[in-house]
Design a protein around this motif. Structure first.
Motif, PDB file in Angstrom:
ATOM      1  N   ALA A 152       0.910  -1.140   0.111  1.00 38.03           N
ATOM      2  CA  ALA A 152       0.015   0.157   0.023  1.00 38.03           C
ATOM      3  C   ALA A 152       1.047   1.212  -0.031  1.00 38.03           C
ATOM      4  N   ARG A 153       1.889   1.166   0.770  1.00 37.90           N
ATOM      5  CA  ARG A 153       2.601   2.587   0.609  1.00 37.90           C
ATOM      6  C   ARG A 153       3.390   2.732  -0.300  1.00 37.90           C
ATOM      7  N   ASN A 154       3.657   1.868  -1.506  1.00 32.57           N
ATOM      8  CA  ASN A 154       4.419   1.858  -2.677  1.00 32.57           C
ATOM      9  C   ASN A 154       3.259   2.064  -3.788  1.00 32.57           C
ATOM     10  N   MET A 155       1.988   2.073  -3.579  1.00 32.44           N
ATOM     11  CA  MET A 155       1.131   2.080  -4.695  1.00 32.44           C
ATOM     12  C   MET A 155       1.403   3.251  -5.827  1.00 32.44           C
ATOM     13  N   GLN A 156       1.926   4.260  -5.256  1.00 31.70           N
ATOM     14  CA  GLN A 156       2.214   5.612  -6.034  1.00 31.70           C
ATOM     15  C   GLN A 156       3.673   5.929  -6.083  1.00 31.70           C
ATOM     16  N   ASN A 157       4.370   4.736  -6.052  1.00 31.79           N
ATOM     17  CA  ASN A 157       6.070   4.716  -6.147  1.00 31.79           C
ATOM     18  C   ASN A 157       6.240   4.541  -7.957  1.00 31.79           C
ATOM     19  N   PHE A 158       5.959   5.621  -8.482  1.00 33.51           N
ATOM     20  CA  PHE A 158       5.796   5.512  -9.979  1.00 33.51           C
ATOM     21  C   PHE A 158       6.857   5.021 -10.658  1.00 33.51           C
ATOM     22  N   GLU A 159       8.191   5.254 -10.147  1.00 33.11           N
ATOM     23  CA  GLU A 159       9.446   4.672 -10.761  1.00 33.11           C
ATOM     24  C   GLU A 159       9.492   3.157 -10.504  1.00 33.11           C
ATOM     25  N   LEU A 160       9.176   2.733  -9.311  1.00 32.57           N
ATOM     26  CA  LEU A 160       9.049   1.302  -9.292  1.00 32.57           C
ATOM     27  C   LEU A 160       8.146   0.751 -10.231  1.00 32.57           C
ATOM     28  N   LEU A 161       6.904   1.218 -10.297  1.00 28.43           N
ATOM     29  CA  LEU A 161       6.049   0.736 -11.182  1.00 28.43           C
ATOM     30  C   LEU A 161       6.388   0.661 -12.471  1.00 28.43           C
ATOM     31  N   LYS A 162       6.974   1.646 -12.858  1.00 29.60           N
ATOM     32  CA  LYS A 162       7.796   1.864 -14.422  1.00 29.60           C
ATOM     33  C   LYS A 162       8.406   0.545 -14.462  1.00 29.60           C
ATOM     34  N   GLU A 163       9.328   0.112 -13.640  1.00 28.73           N
ATOM     35  CA  GLU A 163      10.394  -0.702 -13.714  1.00 28.73           C
ATOM     36  C   GLU A 163       9.576  -2.197 -13.765  1.00 28.73           C
ATOM     37  N   LEU A 164       8.704  -2.362 -13.002  1.00 34.40           N
ATOM     38  CA  LEU A 164       7.953  -3.704 -13.012  1.00 34.40           C
ATOM     39  C   LEU A 164       7.000  -3.759 -14.198  1.00 34.40           C
ATOM     40  N   GLY A 165       6.920  -2.706 -14.834  1.00 32.89           N
ATOM     41  CA  GLY A 165       6.259  -2.835 -16.293  1.00 32.89           C
ATOM     42  C   GLY A 165       7.201  -3.302 -17.141  1.00 32.89           C
ATOM     43  N   MET A 166       8.424  -3.663 -16.924  1.00 36.18           N
ATOM     44  CA  MET A 166       9.366  -4.059 -17.848  1.00 36.18           C
ATOM     45  C   MET A 166       9.596  -5.632 -17.680  1.00 36.18           C
ATOM     46  N   ILE A 167       8.896  -6.317 -16.847  1.00 38.21           N
ATOM     47  CA  ILE A 167       9.178  -7.551 -16.665  1.00 38.21           C
ATOM     48  C   ILE A 167       7.775  -8.144 -16.839  1.00 38.21           C
ATOM     49  N   LYS A 168       7.682  -9.505 -16.909  1.00 36.16           N
ATOM     50  CA  LYS A 168       6.515 -10.188 -17.321  1.00 36.16           C
ATOM     51  C   LYS A 168       5.929 -10.849 -16.043  1.00 36.16           C
ATOM     52  N   LYS A 169       6.576 -10.913 -14.947  1.00 34.34           N
ATOM     53  CA  LYS A 169       6.241 -11.670 -13.555  1.00 34.34           C
ATOM     54  C   LYS A 169       5.035 -10.978 -13.187  1.00 34.34           C
ATOM     55  N   PRO A 170       3.706 -11.636 -12.825  1.00 31.16           N
ATOM     56  CA  PRO A 170       2.713 -11.255 -12.456  1.00 31.16           C
ATOM     57  C   PRO A 170       2.827 -10.253 -10.988  1.00 31.16           C
ATOM     58  N   VAL A 226      -1.895   1.026 -11.882  1.00 26.73           N
ATOM     59  CA  VAL A 226      -1.952  -0.169 -12.764  1.00 26.73           C
ATOM     60  C   VAL A 226      -1.411   0.151 -14.018  1.00 26.73           C
ATOM     61  N   GLU A 227      -2.018   1.387 -14.534  1.00 25.24           N
ATOM     62  CA  GLU A 227      -1.723   1.958 -16.089  1.00 25.24           C
ATOM     63  C   GLU A 227      -0.214   1.928 -15.960  1.00 25.24           C
ATOM     64  N   TYR A 228       0.514   2.389 -15.242  1.00 28.91           N
ATOM     65  CA  TYR A 228       1.860   2.422 -15.083  1.00 28.91           C
ATOM     66  C   TYR A 228       2.615   1.288 -15.417  1.00 28.91           C
ATOM     67  N   ILE A 229       2.243  -0.046 -14.777  1.00 28.35           N
ATOM     68  CA  ILE A 229       2.693  -1.433 -14.972  1.00 28.35           C
ATOM     69  C   ILE A 229       2.481  -1.775 -16.295  1.00 28.35           C
ATOM     70  N   MET A 230       1.098  -1.489 -16.728  1.00 26.34           N
ATOM     71  CA  MET A 230       0.653  -1.995 -18.175  1.00 26.34           C
ATOM     72  C   MET A 230       1.092  -1.295 -19.273  1.00 26.34           C
ATOM     73  N   ALA A 231       1.565  -0.023 -18.918  1.00 21.17           N
ATOM     74  CA  ALA A 231       2.182   0.732 -20.143  1.00 21.17           C
ATOM     75  C   ALA A 231       3.501   0.080 -20.489  1.00 21.17           C
ATOM     76  N   GLY A 232       4.014  -0.179 -19.567  1.00 19.99           N
ATOM     77  CA  GLY A 232       5.342  -0.843 -19.492  1.00 19.99           C
ATOM     78  C   GLY A 232       5.415  -1.934 -20.743  1.00 19.99           C
ATOM     79  N   GLY A 233       4.226  -2.647 -20.484  1.00 21.11           N
ATOM     80  CA  GLY A 233       4.072  -3.997 -21.345  1.00 21.11           C
ATOM     81  C   GLY A 233       3.996  -5.030 -20.481  1.00 21.11           C
ATOM     82  N   ASN A 234       3.863  -4.966 -19.127  1.00 21.08           N
ATOM     83  CA  ASN A 234       3.261  -6.043 -18.325  1.00 21.08           C
ATOM     84  C   ASN A 234       1.988  -6.034 -17.914  1.00 21.08           C
TER      85      ASN A 234
END
Length: 338
Positions: free
Chosen positions: A185-203, A221-229
């Motif tokens: 919950a504390r990292n839900m808006q850690n956008f740099e983290l979310l961007k990085e997780l968008g570049m992997i395929k892991k759930p 969610v969109e930050y993750i999906m926009a990266g391809g995950n």
């Protein structure tokens, strides 16, 4: 913007001409092929797109603008429920799963014993924190890399896929064999983290923030999906309100609202919502009745001695009862839908 094509097999040459023209306008295209129709999602500044021109094409059934700022997570963009495959275990689209385990990995004996207990009770995935975000800097912060190794040992022992929280992108190499990465919950808006997780395929299991709206959750969610995950699981874990009887207030209404807004699976964490072990079971049953795709439950073999979140943790015996009741309620609700 969404372009729905006619029929199941539109002319490939005409589709290519359409997408080439759109890409010339700096519009990215994303295809969703369903059982009965093909949809093209348009991502970018769609104000430059002539809707009437696209509508006039003989391969196009209709064109629809999406008003919401989240696109890839939007159910209008992807009408069928997304089913996420986690080592052969399916979540979403009518596939219900229970994730269970301790708040924090404390020892080999503890995590292996709990893993065996929750598997026997019906859990299909094992949760456990190796890196722990704590309000106080003096509280137990987790076993970190050693905790991941112990989770992997419990995985080898039981065959259960493991779910664990990532707090810092620099720790990502340690999570190579972790099956589902949790964003707390504390990292839900850690956008740099979310961007990085968008570049992997892991759930990715993304928890709603303590004081965030559902639209803010979907934008994360969109930050993750926009990266391809596109393998994202949403988790309602309670929000902070003026009520002090529970640790947080479980927003049951979030479940049907999210199902209406997005195609992604929605699970519920009643342990963090309640903060009180006796409330976990009734909140779990309420979540199932509201349509949750799964639960994530904290279980400890000795809650009174737990290094983290003991008051909200169930004993293995209590979890066994909850899992049995959950199965019964799930069957009842499926009967209503029929």
């Amino acid at each position: 913007m969404i372009v729905t094509l006619k029929g199941n097999n539109p002319d490939p040459k005409k589709v290519e001409l359409l997408t080439t023209w759109l890409e010339g306008l700096a519009i990215r295209t994303h295809f969703i092929v369903g059982q009965h129709q093909t949809v093209i999602g348009l991502i970018g500044d769609t104000s430059v797109v002539d809707i009437d021109l696209i509508n006039s094409l003989d391969i196009v059934q209709n064109v629809q603008r999406i008003q919401e700022p989240y696109k890839k997570a939007n159910r209008k963009f992807h009408t069928d429920d997304t089913v996420i495959d986690i080592n052969g275990i399916k979540l979403g689209g009518g596939n219900f799963q229970i994730i269970a385990g301790p708040c924090s990995v404390e020892s080999r004996e503890q995590i292996c014993s709990i893993a065996q207990s929750v598997k026997a009770a019906g859990s299909t995935m094992l949760r456990g924190g190796a890196f722990k975000p704590r309000t106080s800097p003096y509280s137990f912060q987790g076993m970190q890399a050693e905790g991941i190794e112990l989770l992997l040992e419990a995985k080898r022992l039981t065959g259960l896929p493991i779910v664990s929280e990532l707090m810092n992108i620099s720790h990502l190499p340690l999570f190579e064999e972790v099956d589902v990465i949790q964003v707390g919950a504390r990292n839900m808006q850690n956008f740099e983290l979310l961007k990085e997780l968008g570049m992997i395929k892991k759930p990715i299991l993304l928890k709603r923030g303590l004081a965030n709206t559902l639209e803010e959750l979907l934008m994360s969610v969109e930050y993750i999906m926009a990266g391809g995950n596109e393998n994202v699981i949403l988790c309602e874990r309670g929000i902070r309100t003026f009520e002090t009887a529970t640790r947080n207030t479980l927003d049951i209404s979030a479940i049907p609202i999210l199902h209406n807004k997005t195609h992604l699976p929605v699970i519920v964490d009643p342990s963090h919502a309640a903060g009180i072990s006796s409330l976990v079971r009734p909140l779990s049953m309420a979540a199932i009745a509201a349509g949750a795709d799964g639960l994530i439950i904290e279980v400890h073999n000795d809650p009174s001695q737990a290094l983290c979140d003991g008051p909200q943790s169930l004993t293995p015996e209590a979890f066994d009862h909850l899992a049995s009741d959950a199965h019964n309620v799930l069957q009842l609700m499926r009967g209503f839908k029929q």
